[in-house]
Design a protein around this motif. Structure first.
Motif, PDB file in Angstrom:
ATOM      1  N   LEU A  57     -86.179  59.672 -67.038  1.00 45.81           N
ATOM      2  CA  LEU A  57     -86.631  58.822 -65.931  1.00 45.81           C
ATOM      3  C   LEU A  57     -87.652  57.846 -66.511  1.00 45.81           C
ATOM      4  O   LEU A  57     -87.292  56.812 -67.017  1.00 45.81           O
ATOM      5  CB  LEU A  57     -87.214  59.678 -64.809  1.00 45.81           C
ATOM      6  N   GLY A  58     -88.914  58.225 -66.502  1.00 45.67           N
ATOM      7  CA  GLY A  58     -89.951  57.376 -67.092  1.00 45.67           C
ATOM      8  C   GLY A  58     -90.362  56.249 -66.174  1.00 45.67           C
ATOM      9  O   GLY A  58     -89.816  56.059 -65.083  1.00 45.67           O
ATOM     10  N   ASP A  59     -91.372  55.504 -66.612  1.00 48.76           N
ATOM     11  CA  ASP A  59     -91.911  54.384 -65.840  1.00 48.76           C
ATOM     12  C   ASP A  59     -90.931  53.216 -65.889  1.00 48.76           C
ATOM     13  O   ASP A  59     -90.974  52.393 -66.799  1.00 48.76           O
ATOM     14  CB  ASP A  59     -93.242  53.914 -66.443  1.00 48.76           C
ATOM     15  N   GLY A  60     -90.064  53.134 -64.891  1.00 42.24           N
ATOM     16  CA  GLY A  60     -89.079  52.053 -64.858  1.00 42.24           C
ATOM     17  C   GLY A  60     -89.666  50.741 -64.394  1.00 42.24           C
ATOM     18  O   GLY A  60     -89.172  49.664 -64.706  1.00 42.24           O
ATOM     19  N   ARG A  61     -90.747  50.860 -63.593  1.00 35.97           N
ATOM     20  CA  ARG A  61     -91.374  49.638 -63.055  1.00 35.97           C
ATOM     21  C   ARG A  61     -92.894  49.776 -63.051  1.00 35.97           C
ATOM     22  O   ARG A  61     -93.575  49.228 -62.183  1.00 35.97           O
ATOM     23  CB  ARG A  61     -90.879  49.375 -61.647  1.00 35.97           C
ATOM     24  N   ASP A  89     -84.755  46.878 -60.686  1.00 33.51           N
ATOM     25  CA  ASP A  89     -85.237  45.533 -61.019  1.00 33.51           C
ATOM     26  C   ASP A  89     -86.673  45.535 -61.535  1.00 33.51           C
ATOM     27  O   ASP A  89     -87.214  44.488 -61.894  1.00 33.51           O
ATOM     28  CB  ASP A  89     -85.104  44.599 -59.803  1.00 33.51           C
ATOM     29  N   GLY A  90     -87.303  46.718 -61.540  1.00 33.40           N
ATOM     30  CA  GLY A  90     -88.666  46.810 -62.069  1.00 33.40           C
ATOM     31  C   GLY A  90     -89.732  46.322 -61.117  1.00 33.40           C
ATOM     32  O   GLY A  90     -90.907  46.283 -61.469  1.00 33.40           O
ATOM     33  N   LEU A  91     -89.323  45.961 -59.916  1.00 27.34           N
ATOM     34  CA  LEU A  91     -90.268  45.294 -59.011  1.00 27.34           C
ATOM     35  C   LEU A  91     -90.594  46.162 -57.800  1.00 27.34           C
ATOM     36  O   LEU A  91     -89.963  47.189 -57.574  1.00 27.34           O
ATOM     37  CB  LEU A  91     -89.683  43.950 -58.572  1.00 27.34           C
TER      38      LEU A  91
HETATM   39  P1  AMP Z   1     -89.796  57.740 -57.664  1.00 23.73           P
HETATM   40  O1  AMP Z   1     -89.541  56.764 -56.566  1.00 23.73           O
HETATM   41  O2  AMP Z   1     -91.250  57.803 -58.004  1.00 23.73           O
HETATM   42  O3  AMP Z   1     -89.235  59.108 -57.460  1.00 23.73           O
HETATM   43  O4  AMP Z   1     -89.067  57.079 -58.931  1.00 23.73           O
HETATM   44  C1  AMP Z   1     -87.997  57.666 -59.604  1.00 23.73           C
HETATM   45  C2  AMP Z   1     -87.657  56.906 -60.849  1.00 23.73           C
HETATM   46  O5  AMP Z   1     -87.055  55.641 -60.537  1.00 23.73           O
HETATM   47  C3  AMP Z   1     -88.824  56.578 -61.769  1.00 23.73           C
HETATM   48  O6  AMP Z   1     -88.350  56.702 -63.090  1.00 23.73           O
HETATM   49  C4  AMP Z   1     -89.128  55.137 -61.430  1.00 23.73           C
HETATM   50  O7  AMP Z   1     -89.769  54.457 -62.491  1.00 23.73           O
HETATM   51  C5  AMP Z   1     -87.748  54.570 -61.173  1.00 23.73           C
HETATM   52  N1  AMP Z   1     -87.742  53.408 -60.289  1.00 23.73           N
HETATM   53  C6  AMP Z   1     -87.952  53.382 -58.949  1.00 23.73           C
HETATM   54  N2  AMP Z   1     -87.823  52.125 -58.473  1.00 23.73           N
HETATM   55  C7  AMP Z   1     -87.528  51.312 -59.519  1.00 23.73           C
HETATM   56  C8  AMP Z   1     -87.261  49.902 -59.682  1.00 23.73           C
HETATM   57  N3  AMP Z   1     -87.292  49.073 -58.638  1.00 23.73           N
HETATM   58  N4  AMP Z   1     -86.992  49.462 -60.924  1.00 23.73           N
HETATM   59  C9  AMP Z   1     -86.967  50.290 -61.975  1.00 23.73           C
HETATM   60  N5  AMP Z   1     -87.197  51.611 -61.905  1.00 23.73           N
HETATM   61  C10 AMP Z   1     -87.465  52.129 -60.688  1.00 23.73           C
END
Ligand code: AMP
Ligand code: MG
Length: 488
Positions: free
Chosen positions: A91-95, A127-129
């Motif tokens: 998973l990781g920090d996607g945004r 989209d990272g946003l």
């Molecule tokens: P969470 O909503 O905290 O459970 O997020 C789950 C995973 O999805 C994490 O790895 C987030 O970084 C990723 N994530 C959520 N929304 C986005 C987004 N808009 N763009 C990229 N990654 C996302």
């Protein structure tokens, strides 16, 4: 930015230096037209951050990640996680980005972390946003939780980026700057364990002990003590959620911290009418993360943490499992003890009541009463203050037929509840769903006033103030059923 101003923020990079395997150095996306929507001046002061600087162009750059202080190394953090019970190895920090660690004037160290700062290598299809609405929701609810005395990540600022992002409808984009003791999650340990590198796992555990649970370092078995400390912190945390009527909504293992802070406010909500099945997430079809399931889910998540830690608990795997199970078995008692003493306090009874036998039926009875009548949870406890002072009308008014209330209240009043204690512990103001929706809709359309007014109410939740009556009232009849959306 002048060198002097730049010098006002020093960010450390302990995490990325200790754990390069969990860190991808990364940059935030540029923001076309950043505008500060809300800044937490009290938190900024506690962190030793200069308000004038934070409001400057370079301050907004720091709060959106586009201006990196000299010497800082922003990173996307890697973690795995069980989402709705299914394992995702990456998973990781996607945004999101960890900008670095801040040392406050009192010496405590905090992560400065951004959400909505652009795609990272962990973004997968995202989209990272982030949109203004959900980032303001996290700001509001996390600050309300803090005011309620519940451990949580804090919110420092929300900056509108000036970009339009694409959801069901076009939305204004935003970046949330948040602060935590640490962003380590159960999923961080799952990720390290899956790499099969015991040295990495050990360094991660050492880092967690040093940052979050330093007492464990003194124990005979520091890694067992670390696990014990997380079990205790989570037992206390989830008890506090239950006592205040909070539903997190997405208790995946990547959203459960090692620090015991509440993290990642997505489809969360405070319940209005008492309902053990309360759930607000639009994506949780089976109700896995409903109100009543939260303690059991926390325990399940801790079992995943235990599995990740096994190599550090004992050289022999069977014995490591025994050690982990022994600790995990204490979760239920710790949770129950925290909940029971908290409920006694809500009822104005001594937390550890020597007359326990007399209080137990009253505690059991109040839950049965609330469940049977589905009355507004927050209003009910708040109105007990007047009842303890001899005026039962406000509490009775919550019931269509107050017969059951009267019977329960007789046994409760016989215990001599302390009205002042009731007022101190039961909030008048919580972020009620209809008020949150109203505030976020206005903010998305450009009017921050309803948000700021609600924030004013919920960040001082026990002090009833004239003019704020509508913030203490239950949801209007025509509101609901309420749904919130994850991952926005
Ligand atoms: P969470 O909503 O905290 O459970 O997020 C789950 C995973 O999805 C994490 O790895 C987030 O970084 C990723 N994530 C959520 N929304 C986005 C987004 N808009 N763009 C990229 N990654 C996302
Ligand atoms: Mg998350």
């Amino acid at each position: 930015m002048s060198a002097a101003l730049q010098g006002t923020v020093f960010l450390n990079d302990h995490f990325s230096r200790d754990l390069p395997e969990l860190s991808i150095p990364w940059k935030a996306e540029p923001t076309p037209d950043p505008r500060l929507l809300v800044l937490n001046s009290r938190l900024a002061a506690d962190l030793g951050l200069d308000l004038e600087f934070l409001r400057s162009d370079n301050g907004l750059g720091l709060l959106t990640g586009t201006a990196v202080p000299e010497g800082a190394t922003p990173v996307a953090q890697g973690y795995a996680g069980h989402q709705f019970g299914s394992y995702s190895p990456r998973l990781g920090d996607g945004r999101a980005l960890l900008m670095g660690e801040l040392r406050g004037p009192d010496g405590t160290v905090h992560d400065l972390h951004l959400k909505g700062s652009g795609r990272t290598p962990f973004a997968r299809g995202g989209d990272g946003l982030a949109a203004v609405g959900p980032m303001l929701r996290e700001y509001l609810v996390s600050e309300a939780m803090h005011a309620l005395g519940i451990p949580t990540t804090r919110s420092l600022a929300v900056v509108a980026t000036g970009a339009t992002i694409h959801r069901d409808t076009p939305q204004p984009g935003a970046v949330l700057a948040r602060v935590a003791a640490s962003h380590l999650r159960v999923g961080s340990f799952q990720y390290a364990r899956a790499m099969g590198d015991e040295d990495l796992l050990r360094r991660l555990a050492d880092h967690a002990i040093a940052r979050l649970h330093p007492d464990a370092a003194e124990a005979e078995h520091p890694y067992r003590a670390l696990f014990d400390a997380v079990v205790s912190a989570q037992a206390r945390l989830v008890a506090q959620w239950m006592l205040v009527g909070f539903v997190h909504g997405v208790m995946n293992t990547d959203n459960m911290t090692i620090s015991g802070e509440t993290i990642d406010y997505g489809p969360c909500a405070f319940m209005d009418g008492f309902d053990p099945a309360a759930l607000y997430s639009s994506i949780d079809a089976e109700g896995r993360y409903a109100y009543r399931n939260q303690p059991v889910i926390a325990e399940w998540n801790l079992a995943r943490l235990a599995e990740s830690l096994l190599p550090l608990l004992h050289d022999d795997e069977d014995q490591a499992v025994e050690v982990a199970m022994g600790s995990l078995r204490t979760f239920r008692d710790q949770y129950s003890a925290a909940w029971s003493s908290g409920m006694r306090e809500k009822l104005g009874l001594a937390a550890t009541d020597p007359a326990d036998d007399a209080a137990t039926p009253v505690v059991d009875g109040v839950i049965a009463l609330l469940q049977q009548h589905g009355v507004d949870y927050t209003s009910f406890f708040r109105r007990l203050g007047a009842a303890a002072r001899g005026d039962s009308a406000p509490a009775r008014a919550l019931f269509t037929d107050p017969t059951d209330y009267d019977a329960w209240a007789n046994t409760w009043l016989a215990l001599g509840p302390d009205a002042d204690r009731i007022d101190r512990i039961n909030p008048a103001y919580i972020p009620r769903n209809h008020l949150v929706e109203e505030a976020l809709a206005a903010a998305t359309a450009g009017d921050m006033d309803p948000f700021l007014q609600l924030l004013y109410a919920v960040t001082d939740p026990y002090r009833e103030r004239p003019g704020l009556e509508r913030y203490a009232a239950g949801a209007p009849e025509d509101f609901g059923p309420y749904r919130t959306f994850c991952g926005t």
